[in-house]
Design a protein around this motif. Structure first.
Motif, PDB file in Angstrom:
ATOM      1  N   UNK A 229      10.502  -0.787  -8.319  1.00 25.55           N
ATOM      2  CA  UNK A 229       8.383  -1.065  -8.769  1.00 25.55           C
ATOM      3  C   UNK A 229       7.972  -1.255  -9.481  1.00 25.55           C
ATOM      4  N   UNK A 230       7.981   0.217 -10.924  1.00 27.03           N
ATOM      5  CA  UNK A 230       7.407   0.832 -11.568  1.00 27.03           C
ATOM      6  C   UNK A 230       7.016  -0.592 -12.642  1.00 27.03           C
ATOM      7  N   UNK A 231       7.976  -1.711 -12.743  1.00 25.49           N
ATOM      8  CA  UNK A 231       8.428  -2.737 -14.065  1.00 25.49           C
ATOM      9  C   UNK A 231       7.582  -3.362 -13.270  1.00 25.49           C
ATOM     10  N   UNK A 232       6.905  -3.933 -11.945  1.00 32.23           N
ATOM     11  CA  UNK A 232       6.102  -4.288 -11.692  1.00 32.23           C
ATOM     12  C   UNK A 232       4.805  -4.653 -11.343  1.00 32.23           C
ATOM     13  N   UNK A 233       5.201  -2.958 -11.474  1.00 31.65           N
ATOM     14  CA  UNK A 233       3.070  -2.663 -11.335  1.00 31.65           C
ATOM     15  C   UNK A 233       2.780  -2.780 -12.617  1.00 31.65           C
ATOM     16  N   UNK A 234       3.387  -2.922 -13.885  1.00 30.65           N
ATOM     17  CA  UNK A 234       3.165  -2.933 -15.278  1.00 30.65           C
ATOM     18  C   UNK A 234       2.738  -4.612 -15.892  1.00 30.65           C
ATOM     19  N   UNK A 235       3.902  -5.245 -14.706  1.00 31.15           N
ATOM     20  CA  UNK A 235       3.924  -7.053 -15.474  1.00 31.15           C
ATOM     21  C   UNK A 235       2.976  -7.704 -14.336  1.00 31.15           C
ATOM     22  N   UNK A 236       2.440  -7.479 -13.580  1.00 31.05           N
ATOM     23  CA  UNK A 236       2.435  -8.327 -12.365  1.00 31.05           C
ATOM     24  C   UNK A 236       0.644  -7.324 -12.079  1.00 31.05           C
ATOM     25  N   UNK A 237       0.323  -6.083 -11.874  1.00 29.43           N
ATOM     26  CA  UNK A 237      -0.602  -5.477 -11.643  1.00 29.43           C
ATOM     27  C   UNK A 237      -0.979  -4.806 -12.953  1.00 29.43           C
ATOM     28  N   UNK A 238      -0.794  -5.172 -13.960  1.00 35.57           N
ATOM     29  CA  UNK A 238      -1.192  -4.459 -15.455  1.00 35.57           C
ATOM     30  C   UNK A 238      -1.700  -3.237 -15.456  1.00 35.57           C
ATOM     31  N   UNK A 239      -1.132  -2.007 -14.624  1.00 37.27           N
ATOM     32  CA  UNK A 239      -0.750  -1.133 -14.671  1.00 37.27           C
ATOM     33  C   UNK A 239      -0.007  -0.402 -15.691  1.00 37.27           C
ATOM     34  N   UNK A 240      -0.513   0.674 -16.329  1.00 37.79           N
ATOM     35  CA  UNK A 240       0.383   1.356 -17.690  1.00 37.79           C
ATOM     36  C   UNK A 240       1.808   2.348 -16.573  1.00 37.79           C
ATOM     37  N   UNK A 241       2.218   2.241 -16.830  1.00 37.34           N
ATOM     38  CA  UNK A 241       3.386   3.697 -16.404  1.00 37.34           C
ATOM     39  C   UNK A 241       2.256   4.898 -16.852  1.00 37.34           C
ATOM     40  N   UNK A 242       1.835   5.176 -17.362  1.00 38.51           N
ATOM     41  CA  UNK A 242       1.384   6.889 -17.550  1.00 38.51           C
ATOM     42  C   UNK A 242       0.628   6.574 -16.290  1.00 38.51           C
ATOM     43  N   UNK A 243       0.009   5.786 -15.458  1.00 43.23           N
ATOM     44  CA  UNK A 243      -1.070   6.112 -14.501  1.00 43.23           C
ATOM     45  C   UNK A 243      -0.963   5.313 -13.217  1.00 43.23           C
ATOM     46  N   UNK A 244       0.462   5.443 -13.220  1.00 42.51           N
ATOM     47  CA  UNK A 244       0.861   4.857 -11.977  1.00 42.51           C
ATOM     48  C   UNK A 244       0.634   5.772 -11.109  1.00 42.51           C
ATOM     49  N   UNK A 245       0.866   7.227 -11.318  1.00 42.05           N
ATOM     50  CA  UNK A 245       0.695   7.873 -10.707  1.00 42.05           C
ATOM     51  C   UNK A 245      -0.907   8.067  -9.734  1.00 42.05           C
ATOM     52  N   UNK A 246      -1.972   7.629 -10.512  1.00 47.20           N
ATOM     53  CA  UNK A 246      -2.996   7.330 -10.023  1.00 47.20           C
ATOM     54  C   UNK A 246      -3.153   6.018  -8.525  1.00 47.20           C
ATOM     55  N   UNK A 247      -1.898   5.548  -8.996  1.00 45.57           N
ATOM     56  CA  UNK A 247      -1.960   4.116  -7.453  1.00 45.57           C
ATOM     57  C   UNK A 247      -1.151   4.943  -6.720  1.00 45.57           C
ATOM     58  N   UNK A 248       0.056   5.534  -6.501  1.00 45.53           N
ATOM     59  CA  UNK A 248       1.356   6.569  -5.424  1.00 45.53           C
ATOM     60  C   UNK A 248       0.131   7.390  -4.303  1.00 45.53           C
ATOM     61  N   UNK A 249      -0.604   8.402  -5.688  1.00 42.96           N
ATOM     62  CA  UNK A 249      -1.363   9.350  -4.869  1.00 42.96           C
ATOM     63  C   UNK A 249      -2.132   9.083  -3.839  1.00 42.96           C
ATOM     64  N   UNK A 250      -3.114   8.063  -3.629  1.00 45.09           N
ATOM     65  CA  UNK A 250      -4.384   7.456  -2.795  1.00 45.09           C
ATOM     66  C   UNK A 250      -2.959   6.759  -2.017  1.00 45.09           C
ATOM     67  N   UNK A 251      -1.830   6.066  -1.861  1.00 49.09           N
ATOM     68  CA  UNK A 251      -1.322   5.178  -0.835  1.00 49.09           C
ATOM     69  C   UNK A 251      -0.450   6.852  -0.245  1.00 49.09           C
ATOM     70  N   UNK A 252      -0.517   7.618  -0.956  1.00 48.84           N
ATOM     71  CA  UNK A 252       0.492   8.715   0.397  1.00 48.84           C
ATOM     72  C   UNK A 252      -0.769   9.681   0.981  1.00 48.84           C
ATOM     73  N   UNK A 253      -1.940   9.935   0.815  1.00 50.17           N
ATOM     74  CA  UNK A 253      -3.032  10.550   1.351  1.00 50.17           C
ATOM     75  C   UNK A 253      -2.753   9.777   2.249  1.00 50.17           C
TER      76      UNK A 253
END
Length: 454
Positions: A229-253
């Motif tokens: 998933x990380x490569x797809x978040x970068x390529x298709x969502x335009x979200x840099x690797x350092x900010x992926x945690x801000x996607x995972x954490x809300x989804x977990x909550x």
């Protein structure tokens, strides 16, 4: 509701699990790059350094769990955590990739996940077990997300060797957390002293094997997804690797708001099988969404959200169901086989995720994972609804040896296990209410000196 002892023990054992997993997961998102600085490092050896932990865990879970059905579980957990800390220290001091591999292998040798879960099942009543296991499952999911967010940042501050030292410290702190858990003495019938026969008994049980396949599939899919998933978040969502945690954490909550009602429904209304199969179906649905919408930012996140919700439900239900169907005298052994399946699934999931990336076709990659999940669902249709036992809390007798008292309790029809916590002066007694007749009630009243409410 959980009593104070259950809340304290669950919090402590969940923290032990989370601290170990946090130390493990923080290395994963940075080591493929940071590992190149070690002497003799090659891509193959870097991959081995990451994966050897899971492999040694998978191999040694069963021996540790077999011992845990015979010896003191807290002592075995301490030994495992010391090995975990020692391995982290060896890796931290190493300048060669071979030293890191040795350290990671030693850390993985502290394979006490199943022992921790077995101890949690000892110190919680049957009717509170799913809640306790849910808290442990959530702690694993939270540690995964926090580690993936914290690892890159912390690595920039203290370096890769500093991350290994953090692992060592976490292992030692986890030992201190064990002081919050009461000492227990277990009593049950038909204890089998033969290791191989005990393992064979566990491996012959069809529903247990379906649960082992389930944890294998769950963690294979999870690990493959997080490689993919990380490569797809970068390529298709335009979200840099350092900010992926801000996607995972809300989804977990968000997933927790769905997971807890599902767990309550499964336990209170005895719908565990239906919720379990629905969770697998939700995983399939999430993967199907990703097949057709992986190039859209919001569809990608929606598919991940479905997966997270189902994952957290499964993380809670699997250990609880396992504790219900495992033979009482082989509870830790069954959990050991299950934990081996978990780590083996993670090990193979990482390999599969890497292969999927090389396909350069995201739809095919998600299709492969969806096909695996469909096979999993078909296997699990054979699951039967588990038995729903209860636990009653009894005060220990004042003028009678507790071992003799426990033996007398086990002679009563319908009583299956007695766990004594001498320091708290209580015993948890596992009973099958359907088997408790008037004679059993009378015998229990005689032993306790008063009528016992069920």
């Amino acid at each position: 509701m959980m009593n104070a002892l259950e809340r304290r023990s669950t919090a402590a054992l969940s923290s032990i699990f989370a601290l170990r997993m946090l130390g493990l997961f923080m290395i994963i998102p940075v080591f493929s790059i940071a590992g190149q600085s070690y002497q003799h490092a090659t891509p193959v050896l870097i991959g081995l350094a990451v994966g050897i932990y899971g492999l040694s865990q998978a191999i040694l879970q069963i021996p540790f769990s077999l011992w845990a059905d015979r010896y003191n579980r807290k002592s075995l957990i301490i030994i495992g955590l010391l090995l975990f800390s020692l391995g982290g220290a060896i890796a931290a001091l190493s300048e060669s990739i071979y030293g890191v591999i040795i350290g990671r292998a030693i850390a993985g040798a502290g394979a006490v996940s199943a022992v921790v879960m077995a101890l949690l099942s000892d110190v919680t009543r049957e009717q509170q077990r799913t809640k306790a296991m849910a808290m442990m499952g959530m702690s694993i999911g939270l540690s995964f997300v926090v580690a993936f967010s914290l690892g890159p940042w912390l690595s920039a501050k203290v370096g890769i060797s500093g991350l290994f030292w953090v692992t060592t410290i976490m292992g030692l702190v986890a030992i201190l957390m064990l002081l919050m858990v009461p000492k227990t003495t277990r009593h049950h019938r038909n204890f089998n002293q033969d290791y191989l026969k005990q393992l064979a008994e566990v491996l012959k049980m069809g529903d247990l094997n379906r649960l082992h396949v389930s944890v294998f599939m769950l963690h294979l899919l999870l690990t493959a997804m997080f490689i993919y998933i990380p490569s797809q978040l970068i390529q298709y969502a335009g979200i840099p690797l350092a900010h992926h945690g801000w996607i995972y954490l809300p989804l977990l909550v968000i997933s927790l708001f769905f997971a807890f009602p599902s767990i309550i429904l499964a336990e209170k209304y005895r719908k565990m099988r239906g919720i379990f199969l629905t969770a697998i179906a939700a995983i399939i649905a999430g993967l199907v969404v990703l097949i057709f919408g992986n190039q859209s930012k919001y569809v990608l996140i929606f598919g991940m959200g479905l997966f997270f919700i189902a994952f957290n439900v499964m993380e809670a239900l699997l250990p609880s169901w396992l504790s219900k169907v495992a033979p009482i005298q082989s509870k830790a052994t069954a959990m050991g086989v299950n934990a081996s399946g978990q780590f083996l699934g993670a090990f193979l999931g990482g390999t599969l995720g890497g292969q999927l990336i090389m396909l350069n076709n995201t739809a095919i990659g998600w299709s492969v994972l969806a096909a695996i999940a469909i096979i999993w669902l078909l296997i699990c249709f054979g699951l039967a609804q588990p038995r729903y036992l209860s636990s009653i809390v009894l005060d220990l007798p004042e003028q009678q040896a507790t071992d003799q008292w426990a033996s007398q309790l086990l002679k009563i029809h319908g009583i299956e296990e007695v766990v004594i916590m001498a320091e708290q002066n209580v015993a948890y007694v596992k009973v099958d209410k359907r088997e408790i007749d008037a004679t059993a009630r009378q015998a229990l009243t005689h032993l306790c000196g008063k009528e016992v409410a069920f």
